[in-house]
Design an enzyme around this catalytic site. Structure first.
Site, PDB file in Angstrom:
ATOM      1  N   LYS A   1      31.016  19.986  10.795  1.00  0.00           N
ATOM      2  CA  LYS A   1      32.273  19.239  10.773  1.00  0.00           C
ATOM      3  C   LYS A   1      32.246  18.056   9.804  1.00  0.00           C
ATOM      4  O   LYS A   1      31.187  17.591   9.387  1.00  0.00           O
ATOM      5  CB  LYS A   1      32.650  18.787  12.183  1.00  0.00           C
ATOM      6  CG  LYS A   1      33.190  19.980  12.999  1.00  0.00           C
ATOM      7  CD  LYS A   1      33.912  19.608  14.252  1.00  0.00           C
ATOM      8  CE  LYS A   1      34.526  20.891  14.836  1.00  0.00           C
ATOM      9  NZ  LYS A   1      35.064  20.716  16.178  1.00  0.00           N
TER      10      LYS A   1
ATOM     11  N   ARG B   1      28.806  25.255  20.175  1.00  0.00           N
ATOM     12  CA  ARG B   1      29.582  26.153  19.301  1.00  0.00           C
ATOM     13  C   ARG B   1      29.145  25.946  17.855  1.00  0.00           C
ATOM     14  O   ARG B   1      29.320  24.851  17.317  1.00  0.00           O
ATOM     15  CB  ARG B   1      31.069  25.840  19.475  1.00  0.00           C
ATOM     16  CG  ARG B   1      32.014  26.707  18.674  1.00  0.00           C
ATOM     17  CD  ARG B   1      33.454  26.293  18.945  1.00  0.00           C
ATOM     18  NE  ARG B   1      34.392  27.064  18.152  1.00  0.00           N
ATOM     19  CZ  ARG B   1      34.693  26.798  16.889  1.00  0.00           C
ATOM     20  NH1 ARG B   1      34.133  25.785  16.271  1.00  0.00           N
ATOM     21  NH2 ARG B   1      35.546  27.554  16.242  1.00  0.00           N
TER      22      ARG B   1
END
Ligand code: 7PJ
Length: 278
Positions: free
Chosen positions: A223, A257
């Protein structure tokens, strides 16, 4: 077939974190959009992720990156459902569908999805009622605003308390409709309507969400909060991603995840070995 125990319920009894491998089926993730090629490519990726140690495959047909364009329900079903069917035919793995649309959820449930992963926490019309009629688990993720604008100016009175308040409200709505806690997983939503500092504050205080007594999911892989801090492109964020995975797992995340399953498994094995000796 009616499942006796939901996936979320089983998770609560598992002490080691499970790895959720990300499978993107958005058109930009495949250069040659041909249908069979796409399924073959997806199956190839899934097989590798399972070999590498993934317990869950998360199929996503809608890009939720800041500024991403909307996908129609019809298009999302056409992308996701054939891949779900193909995976369920070939592999014995938990399959999660990353969607916010009731129509996609309905098709997913009909085709044996185990988990609905909704970045909008079942706030879209019809989603709660639909889930209530099923026996699948659901991941309720926190997001402030909507993907197109969520990074413009996130604001919180108190980041952790505000997210907890959101969870309280969503859990109450779910329970009221008949979705019991045994089916609920929570995710504070890294990168979804949070500043850089807020994302790290969230990671620092992740353990706080254990107070819900529900399985927690953490999605940090590759991210921007990692890229921005380290000044790394998406393909150079592995070390940063592994570090965040370990920090989240150490604070009680039950599902991590990720894109890089093999490396994450290695990192979590180290953490487990340490935890066992603590
Ligand atoms: C997340 C997600 C996350 C859950 C995405 C990306 C953006 N679902 N779907 N949690 N992120 N539950 O992977 O960068 O953090 S899409």
């Amino acid at each position: 077939m009616l499942k006796t125990r939901s996936y979320a319920e089983q998770l609560l009894e598992i002490s080691t974190p499970q790895v959720m491998g990300i499978l993107n089926v958005t058109p930009d993730s495949f250069s040659d959009g041909g249908k069979f090629t796409q399924i073959d490519s997806a199956l190839f990726q899934v097989e590798q992720m399972i070999i590498d140690g993934a317990n869950i495959i998360d199929i996503g047909g809608e890009s939720t990156r800041p500024g991403a364009v909307d996908v129609s329900e019809k298009d999302e079903i056409a992308r996701v459902i054939p891949v779900l069917k193909a995976i369920k035919e070939r592999f014995d793995v938990i399959v999660s569908i990353d969607t916010s649309k009731a129509g996609v959820m309905a098709e997913a449930i009909t085709n044996d999805a185990d988990l609905i992963n909704d970045v909008r926490a079942l706030q879209n019309d019809g989603c709660i009622a639909l889930l209530a009629q099923s026996d699948v688990s659901v991941c309720l993720m926190h997001m402030q605003g909507l993907p197109r604008t969520m990074q413009t100016s996130p604001h919180y009175n108190n980041l952790i308390d505000d997210i907890k308040h959101f969870f309280d409200e969503r859990i109450a709505q779910c329970n009221h409709a008949g979705i019991q806690n045994q089916r609920i997983i929570l995710d504070p939503g890294f990168g979804f309507g949070k500043t850089q500092a807020q994302n790290y504050q969230l990671l620092a205080h992740f353990a706080n969400f254990q107070s819900f007594n529900l399985p927690l999911l953490a999605g940090l892989s590759r991210k921007s909060m990692i890229g921005n801090l380290l000044n790394r492109n998406v393909e150079e964020r592995l070390a940063g991603s592994l570090t965040t995975a370990v920090l989240a797992a150490q604070q009680g995340a039950k599902i991590i995840r990720v894109h890089d399953v093999k490396e994450t498994m290695d990192a979590l094995k180290i953490l487990n070995a340490v935890t066992e000796q603590a």
